[in-house]
Write a protein that holds these residues in place. Sequence first.
Motif, PDB file in Angstrom:
ATOM      1  N   ALA A 119       0.834  -1.218   0.000  1.00  0.00           N
ATOM      2  CA  ALA A 119       0.000   0.000   0.000  1.00  0.00           C
ATOM      3  C   ALA A 119       0.858   1.254   0.000  1.00  0.00           C
ATOM      4  N   GLU A 120       0.269   2.325  -0.530  1.00  0.00           N
ATOM      5  CA  GLU A 120       0.919   3.638  -0.454  1.00  0.00           C
ATOM      6  C   GLU A 120       0.417   4.309   0.823  1.00  0.00           C
ATOM      7  N   ILE A 121       1.326   4.501   1.774  1.00  0.00           N
ATOM      8  CA  ILE A 121       0.965   5.077   3.069  1.00  0.00           C
ATOM      9  C   ILE A 121       1.101   6.598   3.000  1.00  0.00           C
ATOM     10  N   VAL A 122       0.080   7.304   3.483  1.00  0.00           N
ATOM     11  CA  VAL A 122       0.133   8.772   3.485  1.00  0.00           C
ATOM     12  C   VAL A 122      -0.181   9.296   4.881  1.00  0.00           C
ATOM     13  N   GLU A 123       0.375  10.474   5.177  1.00  0.00           N
ATOM     14  CA  GLU A 123       0.092  11.160   6.440  1.00  0.00           C
ATOM     15  C   GLU A 123      -1.205  11.949   6.276  1.00  0.00           C
ATOM     16  N   ILE A 124      -2.082  11.845   7.258  1.00  0.00           N
ATOM     17  CA  ILE A 124      -3.315  12.634   7.206  1.00  0.00           C
ATOM     18  C   ILE A 124      -3.439  13.469   8.470  1.00  0.00           C
ATOM     19  N   GLU A 125      -4.194  14.561   8.358  1.00  0.00           N
ATOM     20  CA  GLU A 125      -4.451  15.408   9.521  1.00  0.00           C
ATOM     21  C   GLU A 125      -5.936  15.705   9.582  1.00  0.00           C
ATOM     22  N   GLU A 126      -6.413  15.993  10.772  1.00  0.00           N
ATOM     23  CA  GLU A 126      -7.824  16.324  10.948  1.00  0.00           C
ATOM     24  C   GLU A 126      -8.008  17.834  10.830  1.00  0.00           C
ATOM     25  N   TYR A 127      -8.964  18.222  10.015  1.00  0.00           N
ATOM     26  CA  TYR A 127      -9.253  19.646   9.821  1.00  0.00           C
ATOM     27  C   TYR A 127     -10.721  19.937  10.083  1.00  0.00           C
ATOM     28  N   ASN A 128     -10.987  21.172  10.515  1.00  0.00           N
ATOM     29  CA  ASN A 128     -12.364  21.647  10.640  1.00  0.00           C
ATOM     30  C   ASN A 128     -12.832  22.134   9.274  1.00  0.00           C
ATOM     31  N   VAL A 129     -13.990  21.660   8.852  1.00  0.00           N
ATOM     32  CA  VAL A 129     -14.554  22.094   7.575  1.00  0.00           C
ATOM     33  C   VAL A 129     -15.642  23.124   7.862  1.00  0.00           C
ATOM     34  N   TYR A 130     -15.546  24.276   7.188  1.00  0.00           N
ATOM     35  CA  TYR A 130     -16.545  25.339   7.349  1.00  0.00           C
ATOM     36  C   TYR A 130     -17.307  25.547   6.050  1.00  0.00           C
ATOM     37  N   GLU A 131     -18.536  25.966   6.202  1.00  0.00           N
ATOM     38  CA  GLU A 131     -19.377  26.257   5.050  1.00  0.00           C
ATOM     39  C   GLU A 131     -19.571  27.768   4.979  1.00  0.00           C
ATOM     40  N   ILE A 132     -19.231  28.346   3.818  1.00  0.00           N
ATOM     41  CA  ILE A 132     -19.427  29.783   3.614  1.00  0.00           C
ATOM     42  C   ILE A 132     -20.584  29.937   2.629  1.00  0.00           C
ATOM     43  N   VAL A 133     -21.624  30.634   3.046  1.00  0.00           N
ATOM     44  CA  VAL A 133     -22.816  30.820   2.206  1.00  0.00           C
ATOM     45  C   VAL A 133     -22.949  32.304   1.860  1.00  0.00           C
ATOM     46  N   ASP A 183     -20.670  24.725  -4.377  1.00  0.00           N
ATOM     47  CA  ASP A 183     -22.019  24.402  -4.839  1.00  0.00           C
ATOM     48  C   ASP A 183     -22.690  25.706  -5.274  1.00  0.00           C
ATOM     49  N   TYR A 184     -23.145  25.720  -6.511  1.00  0.00           N
ATOM     50  CA  TYR A 184     -23.801  26.920  -7.041  1.00  0.00           C
ATOM     51  C   TYR A 184     -25.279  26.615  -7.241  1.00  0.00           C
ATOM     52  N   SER A 185     -26.113  27.031  -6.285  1.00  0.00           N
ATOM     53  CA  SER A 185     -27.563  26.846  -6.455  1.00  0.00           C
ATOM     54  C   SER A 185     -28.216  28.219  -6.317  1.00  0.00           C
ATOM     55  N   ASP A 186     -29.236  28.386  -5.478  1.00  0.00           N
ATOM     56  CA  ASP A 186     -29.812  29.732  -5.350  1.00  0.00           C
ATOM     57  C   ASP A 186     -28.829  30.673  -4.661  1.00  0.00           C
ATOM     58  N   LYS A 187     -27.948  30.099  -3.819  1.00  0.00           N
ATOM     59  CA  LYS A 187     -26.828  30.867  -3.254  1.00  0.00           C
ATOM     60  C   LYS A 187     -25.553  30.079  -3.539  1.00  0.00           C
ATOM     61  N   VAL A 188     -24.408  30.707  -3.298  1.00  0.00           N
ATOM     62  CA  VAL A 188     -23.129  30.014  -3.493  1.00  0.00           C
ATOM     63  C   VAL A 188     -22.681  29.452  -2.149  1.00  0.00           C
ATOM     64  N   ILE A 189     -22.254  28.192  -2.153  1.00  0.00           N
ATOM     65  CA  ILE A 189     -21.762  27.563  -0.920  1.00  0.00           C
ATOM     66  C   ILE A 189     -20.359  27.011  -1.173  1.00  0.00           C
ATOM     67  N   TYR A 190     -19.397  27.497  -0.393  1.00  0.00           N
ATOM     68  CA  TYR A 190     -18.029  26.968  -0.445  1.00  0.00           C
ATOM     69  C   TYR A 190     -17.804  26.136   0.817  1.00  0.00           C
ATOM     70  N   GLU A 191     -17.124  25.017   0.646  1.00  0.00           N
ATOM     71  CA  GLU A 191     -16.623  24.271   1.806  1.00  0.00           C
ATOM     72  C   GLU A 191     -15.133  24.544   1.871  1.00  0.00           C
ATOM     73  N   VAL A 192     -14.661  25.081   2.998  1.00  0.00           N
ATOM     74  CA  VAL A 192     -13.242  25.438   3.097  1.00  0.00           C
ATOM     75  C   VAL A 192     -12.611  24.898   4.378  1.00  0.00           C
ATOM     76  N   ILE A 193     -11.301  24.740   4.297  1.00  0.00           N
ATOM     77  CA  ILE A 193     -10.520  24.379   5.482  1.00  0.00           C
ATOM     78  C   ILE A 193      -9.337  25.331   5.576  1.00  0.00           C
ATOM     79  N   SER A 194      -8.778  25.416   6.775  1.00  0.00           N
ATOM     80  CA  SER A 194      -7.545  26.165   6.972  1.00  0.00           C
ATOM     81  C   SER A 194      -6.482  25.173   7.418  1.00  0.00           C
ATOM     82  N   ARG A 195      -5.478  24.993   6.580  1.00  0.00           N
ATOM     83  CA  ARG A 195      -4.415  24.023   6.920  1.00  0.00           C
ATOM     84  C   ARG A 195      -3.594  24.508   8.111  1.00  0.00           C
ATOM     85  N   ASN A 196      -3.566  25.837   8.351  1.00  0.00           N
ATOM     86  CA  ASN A 196      -2.813  26.324   9.522  1.00  0.00           C
ATOM     87  C   ASN A 196      -3.745  26.727  10.660  1.00  0.00           C
TER      88      ASN A 196
END
Length: 199
Positions: free
Chosen positions: A120-134, A158-171
């Motif tokens: 397997a290809e082993i990768v490092e992962i980190e936990e991030y908080n995901v925020y929704e910007i509407v 997501d572009y529907s009646d409003k715009v929704i971005y899902e974002v994270i901050s790596r720092n």
Amino acid sequence: MKTIKKPVQSEINIKKSQFICSLYPTRTKKESKEIIQKLNQQYSDATHNCTAYIVGDGEGFDDDGEPGGTAGKPMINVLRKNELHNVTAIVTRYFGGIKLGAGGLVRAYSKSVMEAIGEAEIVEIEEYNVYEIVFEYSDIKVVDSEVRNNGLESIGKDYSDKVIYEVISRNNQDIEKIFEKYSGKISVEFKNKQFLEKI
């Protein structure tokens, strides 16, 4: 934290018994159970489909008819020893007619998972908080500029009646604070936590 990048499969033969280990990256018990169910159907003619998983919301293992403690437990121990998370292991056994005994089974199931991890290809992962910007379409330039200038990362749009971005901050910046000055126009709320590959 470590996980595997993509599904991998390996096969070993011990005293005429065939052991096929399938490893899958999974994040939740629900995902693990879906994968296990799929593999149970795919290998419905196998003697045993033993499983072990370590995911965000728990862990578990199953001997699937092998003597207690000879399959699932050794499998999960190998995952722990290799410090792997968000992973599901399924070892499919086709019995070859020669009994391996309890010790032989423990070694066979452990080795089967170790072989697959080796491929397997082993990768490092980190936990991030995901925020929704509407926000409204008229504010796309403003939001894009704030995302770029603050080093945020967009992981979904997501572009529907409003715009929704899902974002994270790596720092781990406070994303809500960044958009405070636009209160009433741009709303930000915590959505969930996600494990993402470290870069």
